[in-house]
Motif scaffolding. Structure first.
Motif, short mmCIF file in Angstrom:
data_model
loop_
_atom_site.label_atom_id
_atom_site.label_comp_id
_atom_site.label_asym_id
_atom_site.label_seq_id
_atom_site.Cartn_x
_atom_site.Cartn_y
_atom_site.Cartn_z
N SER A 420 0.83 -1.21 0.00
CA SER A 420 0.00 0.00 0.00
C SER A 420 0.86 1.25 0.00
O SER A 420 0.58 2.22 -0.73
CB SER A 420 -0.92 0.00 1.22
OG SER A 420 -1.79 -1.11 1.19
N VAL A 421 1.91 1.24 0.81
CA VAL A 421 2.79 2.42 0.87
C VAL A 421 3.52 2.60 -0.46
O VAL A 421 3.66 3.72 -0.96
CB VAL A 421 3.79 2.27 2.03
CG1 VAL A 421 4.81 3.41 2.01
CG2 VAL A 421 3.06 2.26 3.37
N GLY A 427 3.26 4.07 -7.19
CA GLY A 427 2.23 3.72 -8.15
C GLY A 427 2.44 2.32 -8.67
O GLY A 427 3.43 1.65 -8.35
N ARG A 428 1.54 1.86 -9.48
CA ARG A 428 1.61 0.50 -10.03
C ARG A 428 2.37 0.53 -11.36
O ARG A 428 1.80 0.32 -12.43
CB ARG A 428 0.20 -0.07 -10.20
CG ARG A 428 -0.55 -0.19 -8.88
CD ARG A 428 -1.99 -0.63 -9.07
NE ARG A 428 -2.69 -0.67 -7.79
CZ ARG A 428 -2.77 -1.73 -7.00
NH1 ARG A 428 -2.18 -2.85 -7.36
NH2 ARG A 428 -3.42 -1.68 -5.85
N LEU A 439 10.38 5.17 -4.26
CA LEU A 439 10.63 3.91 -3.58
C LEU A 439 11.30 4.15 -2.23
O LEU A 439 10.92 3.55 -1.21
CB LEU A 439 11.50 3.00 -4.45
CG LEU A 439 11.88 1.65 -3.84
CD1 LEU A 439 10.65 0.80 -3.59
CD2 LEU A 439 12.87 0.91 -4.76
N ILE A 440 12.29 5.04 -2.21
CA ILE A 440 12.98 5.35 -0.95
C ILE A 440 12.02 5.97 0.05
O ILE A 440 12.01 5.61 1.24
CB ILE A 440 14.18 6.28 -1.22
CG1 ILE A 440 15.25 5.55 -2.03
CG2 ILE A 440 14.77 6.80 0.10
CD1 ILE A 440 16.39 6.44 -2.50
N ALA A 441 11.18 6.89 -0.42
CA ALA A 441 10.21 7.52 0.48
C ALA A 441 9.23 6.49 1.03
O ALA A 441 8.85 6.55 2.21
CB ALA A 441 9.45 8.62 -0.27
N SER A 442 8.82 5.54 0.20
CA SER A 442 7.89 4.51 0.66
C SER A 442 8.54 3.61 1.71
O SER A 442 7.89 3.21 2.68
CB SER A 442 7.37 3.68 -0.52
OG SER A 442 8.41 2.93 -1.12
N LEU A 443 9.82 3.29 1.53
CA LEU A 443 10.53 2.47 2.50
C LEU A 443 10.60 3.18 3.86
O LEU A 443 10.34 2.58 4.91
CB LEU A 443 11.94 2.16 2.01
CG LEU A 443 12.14 0.79 1.31
CD1 LEU A 443 11.30 0.71 0.03
CD2 LEU A 443 13.61 0.57 0.99
N ARG A 444 10.92 4.44 3.84
CA ARG A 444 11.06 5.18 5.10
C ARG A 444 9.72 5.27 5.83
O ARG A 444 9.65 5.11 7.05
CB ARG A 444 11.63 6.58 4.82
CG ARG A 444 13.02 6.53 4.22
CD ARG A 444 13.55 7.89 3.84
NE ARG A 444 13.84 8.70 5.02
CZ ARG A 444 14.55 9.82 4.98
NH1 ARG A 444 15.03 10.27 3.83
NH2 ARG A 444 14.77 10.51 6.08
N ALA A 445 8.66 5.50 5.07
CA ALA A 445 7.33 5.57 5.70
C ALA A 445 6.93 4.21 6.27
O ALA A 445 6.40 4.12 7.38
CB ALA A 445 6.30 6.03 4.67
#
Length: 471
Positions: A420-421, A427-428, A439-445
């Protein structure tokens, strides 16, 4: 529970040979699924490229396996209690070998998903029986050590998986990862059929709850389908519908004569309920770590599967080293104290991961993995000991199925959060250099969310109450 039976052939429950054989059986059963699953983590990017899949679809390869396992776990545990745990364990290993062939030869992504479904069914049979057999054989005072060794086998599989998976993927293609499971499942099948001469049938002659099993499976499928639709707004309605069906399942289980799951264990057994909740939270907070870091190392850092596997091995190595030692300690020290310490250290490791960026060095990542692995290694064995030792013997199969369900549900929730993050920030789309900042921002979140979950887990772990360790 009526008509309990334990069928033995040539061994008493306290026989050293039976204990040794049961431990071997549990160790092999604990080792095989994790090494396959963790090896698959390193193969997923290659599978994605082979079938031209986006990051979200890639994650559904493992999610399909986890969902199928979760749906089948409770019914499998109940059926094993009725018809024989050793027998069902052997069937599970035979099915696992078949699944490896189907997935390894898959000509299309649809065939691959079929193989993952079969693998999930096989692992449900293995998970719901192996730990119950071990707990039946080892009495309190020895159980923590035995469970610690079994849990260590899980982490040894996790330790070897990234390295072996990376090596096989790089030099023999991703298909070889699945074929690796054939000799391992054959070995486990042989141990189940010939090394163990005892059968456990604690609920012989009782009826199987088909209605409850249907409600349970339907609830999980609907919930996970809803999670998979996030961050779309209508996903919340799907998730709520799934929890409504789960409520119907709980209502039905409280009224049927021979339920597939004893809901009273959660209502009347504080240690069991909160230990299970702690397990759910811990797996929810940790499962997606390797998946996320595999994407980070192979895409952002440009590492090969083999190199990424060598880095990721740091976490499960710590788990494997600590689990037997802490498991032995949990026979003498209250499990809630050890488990709470482990959960706290895991939260620290996840918080450190939240500072990842494109310039982060590999030594920092290894340090975070060591802290995370130390926390998980201290948490898992005592928590497992608390769950299995808090219920009467006639519920060992149900308890094993329940703790495995908590693990699988936590793993699915963890992957659901991660997916989901990623969908929100990336995005898909197929991953490429233009999507790396997202991708980096999603990992941190995701790591911050997981850290917060572990803080809640510390509270659940500390408030579970004392375990009677005298048997």
């Amino acid at each position: 529970m009526n008509n309990q039976a334990r069928v033995a052939a040539g061994s008493s429950e306290d026989s050293p040979n039976l204990k040794r054989s049961a431990l071997i059986l549990a160790v092999i059963g604990s080792f095989v699924p994790p090494i396959l699953n963790s090896s698959l983590n390193l193969a997923l990017p290659s599978i994605g490229r082979h079938f031209s899949l986006n990051a979200v679809t890639i994650s559904w390869i493992q999610t399909t396996f986890l969902l199928t396992t979760a749906v089948a776990l409770l019914p499998a545990g109940r059926l094993a209690d009725i018809h024989g745990r050793r027998r069902f364990y052997a069937v599970g290993m035979a099915a696992l070998g078949s699944a490896c062939v189907v997935a390894g030869l898959a000509p299309s992504v649809h065939a691959l998903f079929l193989g993952m479904v079969l693998m999930g069914l096989a692992c449900a049979l293995i998970f719901s029986t192996g730990m119950a057999i071990l707990t039946s054989v080892f009495p309190p005072g020895e159980r923590g050590r035995a469970l610690g060794i079994s849990v260590a086998a899980v982490y040894i599989g996790l330790s070897l998986g990234p390295f072996v998976g990376g090596l096989l993927t790089q030099y023999l293609t991703w298909r070889s990862v699945f074929f690796m499971g054939l000799p391992l499942s054959a070995m486990a099948f042989s141990v189940a059929m010939w090394a163990i001469k005892t059968e456990w049938i604690e609920a012989k002659g009782e009826k199987f709850d088909f209605t409850g099993s249907f409600f349970y499976g339907a609830a999980l499928v609907v919930i996970i389908l809803g999670v998979g639709r996030l961050p779309e707004l209508n996903a919340l309605w799907v998730i709520m519908a799934g929890f409504a069906v789960l409520g119907v399942f709980a209502w039905w289980e409280g009224r049927v004569k021979a339920p597939v799951f004893e809901v009273d264990l959660f209502k009347n057994n504080r240690v069991f309920a909160l230990s299970s909740l702690a397990a759910l939270i811990n797996y929810c907070a940790t499962t997606a770590v390797i998946f996320l870091l595999s994407l980070f190392l192979q895409h952002v850092k440009g590492m090969s599967p083999r190199e990424a596997g060598l880095v990721l091995i740091a976490q499960p190595i710590m788990m494997a080293l600590l689990s037997p030692l802490v498991g032995r300690l949990s026979d003498r020290i209250q499990p809630r104290l050890l488990s709470s310490l482990g959960m706290f250290l895991t939260a620290v490791g996840l918080f450190l991961f939240s500072f990842l960026d494109g310039q982060t060095g590999i030594p920092y990542i290894i340090l975070c993995l060591v802290v995370n692995g130390t926390g998980f290694g201290i948490f898992s064995s005592p928590n497992m000991n608390a769950i299995m030792s808090s219920v009467p013997k006639r519920y060992y199969g149900i308890a094993a199925g329940a703790v495995s369900s908590m693990r699988i549900l936590g793993q699915m929730a963890s992957m659901g959060i991660a997916v989901s993050v990623i969908a929100i920030y990336v995005g898909r789309v197929e991953l490429g250099p233009e999507s790396y900042p997202g991708l980096i921002a999603s990992l941190r979140a995701a790591f911050l969310i997981f850290c917060g979950l572990c803080v809640l887990g510390v509270v659940a772990s500390m408030t579970r109450g004392r375990l009677n360790q005298e048997g």
